[in-house]
Design a protein around this motif. Structure first.
Motif, PDB file in Angstrom:
ATOM      1  N   UNK A 168       0.815  -1.223   0.000  1.00 33.90           N
ATOM      2  CA  UNK A 168       0.000   0.000   0.000  1.00 33.90           C
ATOM      3  C   UNK A 168       0.845   1.268   0.000  1.00 33.90           C
ATOM      4  N   UNK A 169       2.088   1.153  -0.447  1.00 33.87           N
ATOM      5  CA  UNK A 169       2.953   2.323  -0.533  1.00 33.87           C
ATOM      6  C   UNK A 169       3.770   2.544   0.720  1.00 33.87           C
ATOM      7  N   UNK A 170       4.727   3.436   0.621  1.00 30.79           N
ATOM      8  CA  UNK A 170       5.582   3.736   1.754  1.00 30.79           C
ATOM      9  C   UNK A 170       6.638   4.749   1.368  1.00 30.79           C
ATOM     10  N   UNK A 171       7.495   5.072   2.345  1.00 32.73           N
ATOM     11  CA  UNK A 171       8.576   6.030   2.103  1.00 32.73           C
ATOM     12  C   UNK A 171       9.898   5.366   2.479  1.00 32.73           C
ATOM     13  N   UNK A 172      10.893   5.508   1.603  1.00 32.49           N
ATOM     14  CA  UNK A 172      12.207   4.907   1.853  1.00 32.49           C
ATOM     15  C   UNK A 172      13.308   5.948   1.740  1.00 32.49           C
ATOM     16  N   UNK A 183       9.386   1.091  -5.341  1.00 27.91           N
ATOM     17  CA  UNK A 183       8.968   2.290  -6.073  1.00 27.91           C
ATOM     18  C   UNK A 183       8.265   1.938  -7.375  1.00 27.91           C
ATOM     19  N   UNK A 184       8.839   1.025  -8.116  1.00 28.21           N
ATOM     20  CA  UNK A 184       8.358   0.704  -9.466  1.00 28.21           C
ATOM     21  C   UNK A 184       7.040  -0.044  -9.465  1.00 28.21           C
ATOM     22  N   UNK A 185       6.871  -0.965  -8.535  1.00 25.52           N
ATOM     23  CA  UNK A 185       5.693  -1.839  -8.577  1.00 25.52           C
ATOM     24  C   UNK A 185       4.635  -1.515  -7.525  1.00 25.52           C
ATOM     25  N   UNK A 186       5.002  -0.759  -6.478  1.00 25.24           N
ATOM     26  CA  UNK A 186       4.036  -0.528  -5.402  1.00 25.24           C
ATOM     27  C   UNK A 186       3.877   0.939  -5.025  1.00 25.24           C
ATOM     28  N   UNK A 187       4.418   1.821  -5.861  1.00 26.82           N
ATOM     29  CA  UNK A 187       4.140   3.237  -5.695  1.00 26.82           C
ATOM     30  C   UNK A 187       4.832   3.934  -4.550  1.00 26.82           C
ATOM     31  N   UNK A 188       5.862   3.309  -3.997  1.00 31.47           N
ATOM     32  CA  UNK A 188       6.609   3.981  -2.937  1.00 31.47           C
ATOM     33  C   UNK A 188       7.324   5.205  -3.519  1.00 31.47           C
ATOM     34  N   UNK A 189       7.600   6.175  -2.652  1.00 30.55           N
ATOM     35  CA  UNK A 189       8.484   7.278  -2.992  1.00 30.55           C
ATOM     36  C   UNK A 189       9.564   7.346  -1.925  1.00 30.55           C
ATOM     37  N   UNK A 190      10.603   8.116  -2.194  1.00 31.21           N
ATOM     38  CA  UNK A 190      11.658   8.174  -1.194  1.00 31.21           C
ATOM     39  C   UNK A 190      12.754   9.142  -1.580  1.00 31.21           C
TER      40      UNK A 190
END
Length: 309
Positions: free
Chosen positions: A106-110, A128-135
């Motif tokens: 469900x996304x996250x921040x790295x 980032x590529x498959x689950x919409x994370x940003x960081x």
């Protein structure tokens, strides 16, 4: 009569110019329309006297050393420019270990420090590529950073390094492709570059370093779902600068091979901070020597399931 009129006209003209100049000086100093150059003077914003939460330091990092994520342009989504688009997970196993212990769908921040070119052995690209994370991707070597700019990553990028002290500083950085590091930090050298000849061949470049906490203030972030730390021996010194009481780092992967205190030094320090070891990623070719840490509150299952000796 004409001379008197001309003199008055000249007097009022000069007076008007003087008032205009004084008004501009006053407005620039009181309305913030003029930036004091001292705020960005390296000599003023580096060294032990500059705290990691200094507002001018945070501003310097945000405005000069952060590149914002690529955004959608007029309805057209940006595309990755990877060398191998077929690879699902570029990491050496770290991403899979993190995926085992937290809900990553469900996304996250790295934050990934030692990001290299943003693709090769990246521990965060999968999320980032498959689950919409940003960081935030931090890479000190300018040669690697230029390559990363071309990858199309959808996260913040910074051509800097994490400080090994609780204050900002400019350091000498050894450029060694995937083994670059801060030159003056005491580490365990890899066998292939441990001799004097190997050291002399490495170019050196000056790089601006910021404390970990300063990046979070610049981004207005307090929760990090995954922190990937691989800086060729300075990992423990970086960890010691982090105010863990002010932020929430849920999981980490920390490379330990080059740390002079050894893997136990890294493990003991983070266990004292309340983390548990949930995994250990190693390879014979030394492309991975990482502990996986997590806060018990971040785990999907009971902590006893993950305890690693």
């Amino acid at each position: 009569m004409m001379k008197r009129f001309t003199k008055k006209l000249c007097f009022y003209f000069v007076l008007a110019i003087l008032i205009f100049c004084l008004f501009n000086v006053f407005m620039s100093k009181n309305n913030g329309t003029e930036i004091d150059s001292k705020e960005y003077d390296d000599s003023d914003l580096n060294g032990p006297k500059v705290s990691m939460d200094n507002s001018n330091l945070v501003r310097k990092l945000r405005e000069k050393f952060l590149i914002k994520p690529i955004e959608e342009n007029k309805g057209r989504r940006s595309f990755y420019n990877l060398d191998d688009m077929s690879v699902i997970d570029q990491s050496m196993g770290q991403a899979a270990e993190i995926a085992k212990i937290i809900d990553y769908t469900s996304g996250g921040f790295f934050i990934e420090c030692g990001a290299l070119d943003g693709e090769t052995r990246s521990n965060t690209l999968f999320f980032e590529r498959y689950y919409g994370w940003i960081g935030l991707l931090i890479e000190a070597d300018p040669l690697n950073f230029v390559k990363m700019l071309k990858k199309g990553r959808r996260s913040y990028l910074s051509p800097t390094c994490l400080s090994v002290n609780p204050y900002p500083e400019i350091v000498s950085f050894l450029q060694r492709s995937n083994m670059g590091r801060i030159a003056n930090d005491e580490v365990v050298e890899d066998e292939v570059i441990s001799d004097d000849n190997g050291k002399k061949k490495s170019p050196i470049v000056n790089v601006q370093c910021f404390p970990f906490y300063t990046y979070l203030l610049a981004l207005n972030i307090t929760v990090i779902d995954y922190f990937s730390l691989d800086v060729e021996g300075s990992e423990l010194n970086v960890l010691k600068t982090i105010p863990f009481d002010k932020i929430d780092i849920r999981t980490l992967s920390v490379e330990f091979f080059h740390v002079k205190e050894g893997d136990n030094g890294v493990r003991s320090y983070l266990e004292d901070k309340g983390y548990v070891v949930t995994g250990k990623v190693t390879r014979q070719d030394r492309l991975a020597n990482d502990y996986i840490f997590a806060k018990p509150s971040a785990l999907k299952r009971d902590v006893s399931f993950y305890i690693t000796k």
